[in-house]
Every structure is written in C-alpha cells, then in structure tokens.
Design an enzyme around this catalytic site. Sequence first.
Site, PDB file in Angstrom:
ATOM      1  N   GLY A 156     -15.201  -5.633  11.070  1.00  0.00           N
ATOM      2  CA  GLY A 156     -14.970  -4.915  10.056  1.00  0.00           C
ATOM      3  C   GLY A 156     -15.448  -5.199   8.799  1.00  0.00           C
ATOM      4  O   GLY A 156     -14.883  -4.784   7.675  1.00  0.00           O
ATOM      5  N   LYS A 196       0.672  -1.387  -0.020  1.00  0.00           N
ATOM      6  CA  LYS A 196       0.009   0.238   0.048  1.00  0.00           C
ATOM      7  C   LYS A 196       0.741   1.244   0.083  1.00  0.00           C
ATOM      8  O   LYS A 196       0.430   2.324  -0.367  1.00  0.00           O
ATOM      9  CB  LYS A 196      -0.917   0.006   1.139  1.00  0.00           C
ATOM     10  CG  LYS A 196      -2.205  -0.878   0.845  1.00  0.00           C
ATOM     11  CD  LYS A 196      -2.980  -0.741   2.232  1.00  0.00           C
ATOM     12  CE  LYS A 196      -4.339  -1.603   2.081  1.00  0.00           C
ATOM     13  NZ  LYS A 196      -5.256  -1.593   3.021  1.00  0.00           N
ATOM     14  N   ASN A 235      -4.914   2.218  -1.695  1.00  0.00           N
ATOM     15  CA  ASN A 235      -5.319   0.746  -1.818  1.00  0.00           C
ATOM     16  C   ASN A 235      -6.068   0.775  -3.203  1.00  0.00           C
ATOM     17  O   ASN A 235      -6.734  -0.338  -3.613  1.00  0.00           O
ATOM     18  CB  ASN A 235      -6.292   0.460  -0.479  1.00  0.00           C
ATOM     19  CG  ASN A 235      -7.575   0.980  -0.907  1.00  0.00           C
ATOM     20  OD1 ASN A 235      -7.778   2.093  -1.165  1.00  0.00           O
ATOM     21  ND2 ASN A 235      -8.783   0.565  -0.157  1.00  0.00           N
ATOM     22  N   GLY A 271      -0.686   1.431  13.310  1.00  0.00           N
ATOM     23  CA  GLY A 271      -0.069   1.154  11.861  1.00  0.00           C
ATOM     24  C   GLY A 271      -0.905   1.748  10.782  1.00  0.00           C
ATOM     25  O   GLY A 271      -1.385   2.798  11.002  1.00  0.00           O
ATOM     26  N   GLY A 272      -0.928   0.989   9.730  1.00  0.00           N
ATOM     27  CA  GLY A 272      -1.513   1.497   8.243  1.00  0.00           C
ATOM     28  C   GLY A 272      -3.271   1.865   8.369  1.00  0.00           C
ATOM     29  O   GLY A 272      -3.302   2.998   8.069  1.00  0.00           O
ATOM     30  N   ASP A 284     -10.153   2.833   2.209  1.00  0.00           N
ATOM     31  CA  ASP A 284     -10.307   2.406   3.315  1.00  0.00           C
ATOM     32  C   ASP A 284     -11.141   3.341   4.381  1.00  0.00           C
ATOM     33  O   ASP A 284     -11.829   3.044   5.215  1.00  0.00           O
ATOM     34  CB  ASP A 284      -8.883   1.966   4.116  1.00  0.00           C
ATOM     35  CG  ASP A 284      -8.377   0.679   3.563  1.00  0.00           C
ATOM     36  OD1 ASP A 284      -9.118  -0.236   3.125  1.00  0.00           O
ATOM     37  OD2 ASP A 284      -7.360   0.279   3.445  1.00  0.00           O
TER      38      ASP A 284
HETATM   39  P1  NAP Z   1      -0.270  -3.016  10.479  1.00  0.00           P
HETATM   40  O1  NAP Z   1       0.191  -1.847   9.947  1.00  0.00           O
HETATM   41  O2  NAP Z   1       0.834  -4.096  10.689  1.00  0.00           O
HETATM   42  O3  NAP Z   1      -0.302  -2.486  12.213  1.00  0.00           O
HETATM   43  C1  NAP Z   1      -0.400  -3.428  13.183  1.00  0.00           C
HETATM   44  C2  NAP Z   1      -0.890  -2.729  14.319  1.00  0.00           C
HETATM   45  O4  NAP Z   1      -1.030  -3.889  15.327  1.00  0.00           O
HETATM   46  C3  NAP Z   1       0.173  -1.831  15.191  1.00  0.00           C
HETATM   47  O5  NAP Z   1      -0.611  -0.628  16.043  1.00  0.00           O
HETATM   48  C4  NAP Z   1       1.029  -2.837  16.248  1.00  0.00           C
HETATM   49  O6  NAP Z   1       1.689  -2.203  17.017  1.00  0.00           O
HETATM   50  C5  NAP Z   1      -0.307  -3.457  16.606  1.00  0.00           C
HETATM   51  N1  NAP Z   1       0.292  -4.650  16.986  1.00  0.00           N
HETATM   52  C6  NAP Z   1       0.577  -5.933  16.270  1.00  0.00           C
HETATM   53  N2  NAP Z   1       0.929  -6.979  17.177  1.00  0.00           N
HETATM   54  C7  NAP Z   1       0.798  -6.254  18.363  1.00  0.00           C
HETATM   55  C8  NAP Z   1       0.934  -7.013  19.516  1.00  0.00           C
HETATM   56  N3  NAP Z   1       1.213  -8.296  19.839  1.00  0.00           N
HETATM   57  N4  NAP Z   1       0.448  -6.399  20.809  1.00  0.00           N
HETATM   58  C9  NAP Z   1      -0.072  -5.149  20.402  1.00  0.00           C
HETATM   59  N5  NAP Z   1      -0.131  -4.489  19.583  1.00  0.00           N
HETATM   60  C10 NAP Z   1       0.242  -5.308  18.402  1.00  0.00           C
HETATM   61  O7  NAP Z   1      -1.493  -3.612  10.340  1.00  0.00           O
HETATM   62  P2  NAP Z   1      -2.773  -2.560   9.626  1.00  0.00           P
HETATM   63  O8  NAP Z   1      -2.540  -2.754   8.126  1.00  0.00           O
HETATM   64  O9  NAP Z   1      -2.928  -1.252  10.295  1.00  0.00           O
HETATM   65  O10 NAP Z   1      -4.142  -3.432   9.907  1.00  0.00           O
HETATM   66  C11 NAP Z   1      -4.418  -3.682  11.284  1.00  0.00           C
HETATM   67  C12 NAP Z   1      -5.798  -4.429  11.409  1.00  0.00           C
HETATM   68  O11 NAP Z   1      -6.740  -3.975  10.860  1.00  0.00           O
HETATM   69  C13 NAP Z   1      -5.576  -5.937  10.706  1.00  0.00           C
HETATM   70  O12 NAP Z   1      -6.071  -6.965  11.596  1.00  0.00           O
HETATM   71  C14 NAP Z   1      -6.404  -5.843   9.484  1.00  0.00           C
HETATM   72  O13 NAP Z   1      -6.872  -7.157   8.909  1.00  0.00           O
HETATM   73  C15 NAP Z   1      -7.342  -5.005   9.811  1.00  0.00           C
HETATM   74  N6  NAP Z   1      -7.727  -4.068   8.510  1.00  0.00           N
HETATM   75  C16 NAP Z   1      -9.224  -4.349   8.440  1.00  0.00           C
HETATM   76  C17 NAP Z   1      -9.678  -3.540   6.942  1.00  0.00           C
HETATM   77  C18 NAP Z   1     -10.936  -3.707   6.720  1.00  0.00           C
HETATM   78  O14 NAP Z   1     -11.542  -3.614   5.589  1.00  0.00           O
HETATM   79  N7  NAP Z   1     -12.096  -4.132   7.612  1.00  0.00           N
HETATM   80  C19 NAP Z   1      -8.897  -2.683   6.427  1.00  0.00           C
HETATM   81  C20 NAP Z   1      -7.553  -2.629   6.624  1.00  0.00           C
HETATM   82  C21 NAP Z   1      -6.959  -3.343   7.791  1.00  0.00           C
HETATM   83  P3  NAP Z   1       3.180  -1.584  17.003  1.00  0.00           P
HETATM   84  O15 NAP Z   1       3.130  -0.345  16.355  1.00  0.00           O
HETATM   85  O16 NAP Z   1       3.593  -1.521  18.374  1.00  0.00           O
HETATM   86  O17 NAP Z   1       3.885  -2.841  16.219  1.00  0.00           O
END
Ligand code: NAP
Length: 289
Positions: free
Chosen positions: A250, A71, A92, A133-134, A107
């Site tokens: 979601g 992305k 996206n 995160g993203g 998104d």
């Molecule tokens: P990302 O960029 O990898 O960010 C991950 C986030 O989770 C960060 O804030 C990270 O914290 C935190 N995290 C990961 N492991 C952790 C742990 N063990 N303990 C505490 N915090 C933890 O991922 P993303 O793209 O933002 O996606 C996040 C979620 O949103 C995913 O589950 C994804 O499936 C969902 N999502 C859904 C949609 C939808 O359309 N419904 C769209 C986009 C994303 P740190 O910064 O400390 O690593």
Amino acid sequence: MKIDGKTRVCGLIGNPVEHTLSPLIHNTLADRMGHSLVYVPFPVGTGRVADAVAGADALGILGLNVTVPYKSEVTAYLKEIDPLARDIGAVNTLVRTDGGYKGYNTDMEGLYRAMQSEGLTIRGERIILLGAGGAARAVAYLCAVKGADRVYMLNRTLSKAEEVAAEVNGRVGRQVIVPMHTGDYTMIPDGKYLAIQGTSVGLAPNADDVVIADDAFYAKVHTGFDLIYSPWETKFMRLARASGAKAYNGLKMLLYQGVIAYELWNGVYISDEDALAVYETLCKQIGQA
Ligand code: NAP
C-alpha cells in the site's frame, strides 16, 4: 527550505501521529516544486478535534490531513464536504476556504492512481475485497464507481459488509458488492480475481497474521493488492506470490493520497516523475531503496 513571512503551513491531525510518513511526502514535494511550505504532524487528544480545526483556521493553516481516529468525527466541524467524501463517510484532507475548511477523501483516488501506476484496471474486473472497515469502504466505492464487474466483500463481521454493500449498491444503482462472511470464501465462484486486502490483519508487528491462509483461495487470485505497507511484503502478498500471482503493497496508495492532497492545497498538478521521485525517498526512509 528558507522559512520566511510567506511560508505556508500544512499538517496532519490524528492520534497517534509520531510514525507518520506524510511529512516526508509533503516536504519533499514542496522542495521539488520550490514552494515555501512546511508540513508538520499535530497530535490531537480525544475531544479536541473541534478546537484543532478552529485553531488551524484561525492560524491560517492552508491544509490538513486527518488520520485515525478522526476521519469521521472531523466531518462535524467543516464548512463543506466534497460529495465523494460524504458518500464514503470519511474525510482525510481539509482545504482552507473562506469561512472554514472543505473536506475531501483522497484515499480512494490515491488507491486508483496507485493501481493505474502499476497497470492494474478495475473496469470489468472480478474483485475480492477483504475487510469492511473505513479503508475497505472507500475501496468498495472505488470499485463500484469505476465499473468493477463484481466485488465479493469478505468480512469477519458480516453485518458490516452487508451495511457497506447496501449503501454502495444503492448509490450506484446495481448489485455490484456482494457481502460475505470471511469463512465462506470457498463459495466465491471459480475464476481469477484481483484481491484487495483492506483489513488491518498482518500489519507490523503482527506480520505473520493473514485473514485467509488457504492455498486454494490464492489459486483464485491473479493479483493481490494489500493496503498495508509495513511490513514491505505482508503474508497476504507472500501467499499470493507463492501461488503465481503478482502482489503489491500500500505504499503507492499512501504516496498518491498525499500527492492529491498537495495538489488540492496548492492548485498544482504533480507529474508522475515528481510523484515517483517522492516514492523513492519514501522507500529509502523505510529501508527499501
Ligand atoms: P478499520 O476501520 O479499523 O477496519 C479494520 C478491518 O479489519 C475491519 O474489516 C475488521 O473486521 C478487520 N479486522 C481487524 N482485526 C481482524 C481480525 N483479527 N480478524 C479478521 N478481521 C479483522 O481500519 P481501516 O482504517 O479500514 O484500515 C485497514 C488497513 O488499511 C490498516 O492496516 C491501514 O493501515 C490500511 N490503510 C492503508 C492506507 C494507505 O494509504 N496505504 C490508507 C488507509 C488504510 P471487523 O469489521 O470484523 O472488525
């Protein structure tokens, strides 16, 4: 659907893409709208994003969705980027134009439409956002732009929340995002909050994980919205409901980010009736009919 010489192609680039629900969203929409369009997932290997975008352009592919892990990387290969996507720092959706693709982020607007369809508001709300995160970054922009009163952004890595807060606050010209370490959640002022779960914690198969398990936290929540949709009910949602809050997953966000991409590619408006028909198809597909 009959494929002929005028059939248009859209698709998804990412890695992996095998479990995506996006083909179901777009091919169902194309059927309902009577468009001759097919949507296919394209797995793209590391280092091949530039080739994938150039190849798609050469083949006349009408539009692409972009998923993890591309992305941000894809932005280097676009002719133009919508200002909102540039602010969020993630694209996206690609729309083919003369001379290359234009990048969008659907998104954020997808989450907004999902919230609206559940009757949830952002303007004037006090919000707790888990993650930086993203996805959480896009949510922080959404909340700031749509007039949230205050957003407490909690993250395991405080520096990431601080970075997002500085950027978003700078962009909207007010101190709306308050970055905090997740462990400091007891310092959030008393009151009732909309809590948005934007981390990857609790995603299947780790369905018993949750960022905060303390009942006292959920006592502050009037509505919990998890960006995760697999499992159908996350532990975050379970804990929110147990404390008397409403809770949503979601899947509607996924639905509406797709609907908006489809609208951009085809220059049409998808009615709520059509969107909700696609939602029913998605629910059936994941065994939640
Ligand atoms: P990302 O960029 O990898 O960010 C991950 C986030 O989770 C960060 O804030 C990270 O914290 C935190 N995290 C990961 N492991 C952790 C742990 N063990 N303990 C505490 N915090 C933890 O991922 P993303 O793209 O933002 O996606 C996040 C979620 O949103 C995913 O589950 C994804 O499936 C969902 N999502 C859904 C949609 C939808 O359309 N419904 C769209 C986009 C994303 P740190 O910064 O400390 O690593």
